[in-house]
Design an enzyme around this catalytic site. Structure first.
Site, short mmCIF file in Angstrom:
data_model
loop_
_atom_site.label_atom_id
_atom_site.label_comp_id
_atom_site.label_asym_id
_atom_site.label_seq_id
_atom_site.Cartn_x
_atom_site.Cartn_y
_atom_site.Cartn_z
N ALA A 64 36.82 93.77 -41.78
CA ALA A 64 35.39 94.09 -41.65
C ALA A 64 35.14 94.95 -40.42
O ALA A 64 34.44 95.97 -40.49
CB ALA A 64 34.58 92.80 -41.58
N GLU A 65 35.71 94.57 -39.27
CA GLU A 65 35.46 95.35 -38.06
C GLU A 65 36.08 96.73 -38.15
O GLU A 65 35.52 97.71 -37.66
CB GLU A 65 35.96 94.62 -36.81
CG GLU A 65 35.60 95.38 -35.55
CD GLU A 65 35.50 94.52 -34.31
OE1 GLU A 65 35.34 95.13 -33.24
OE2 GLU A 65 35.55 93.29 -34.40
N THR A 66 37.22 96.84 -38.78
CA THR A 66 37.86 98.15 -38.96
C THR A 66 36.96 99.09 -39.76
O THR A 66 36.74 100.23 -39.36
CB THR A 66 39.22 97.98 -39.67
OG1 THR A 66 40.07 97.17 -38.86
CG2 THR A 66 39.87 99.32 -39.95
#
Length: 144
Positions: A64-66
């Site tokens: 998700a953060e990527t």
């Protein structure tokens, strides 16, 4: 949304560490498409499980953060540099095999911050995780 200062195709031209040093490489994350509206990527469950055989929640958070920070980068670079400020994940269902696909879409793009919703699904199209990422857009790139 404001105009974009970088073309998605140019994102790969920015200097980075050796790919062996990147967490995305270690986890098998692949970005499959990038536009100003959304960033799509996927990650295998294999190699990213917790001790009970399920996809690790932290692995979902990394995917998700990527994707969310990549979308922020498309809007902030090259004048500003996005860094993760807050990540919240709700895990809806377990995944035990196959690939997890994530789609990041902007909720807000501003000069100093951006907020993105990232939806992760399994190969059957079932939602496994919903995440929200807020990035701070810094004036300078952090020293490595």
């Amino acid at each position: 949304m404001q105009g974009v200062p970088i073309n998605p195709a140019d994102l790969a031209d920015f200097p980075s560490l050796d790919t062996a040093e990147l967490l995305t490489s270690r986890m098998g994350i692949e970005i499959t498409s990038m536009t100003l509206e959304e960033v799509v990527g996927r990650m295998p469950v294999t190699g990213n499980r917790q001790p009970y055989g399920l996809l690790h929640g932290g692995a979902s958070a990394v995917l998700a953060e990527t994707l969310g920070s990549t979308l922020s980068a498309l809007h902030a670079l090259p004048e500003r540099f996005p860094v993760g400020l807050e990540l919240a994940c709700t895990h809806h269902r377990a995944a035990t095999a196959g690939w997890i696909t994530g789609v990041a879409r902007a909720l807000h793009i501003g000069r100093s911050t951006s907020t993105t919703e990232i939806v992760l699904t399994d190969e059957q199209g079932r939602r496994t995780c919903t995440a929200k990422l807020t990035c701070l857009h810094r004036d300078t790139r952090p020293e490595v």
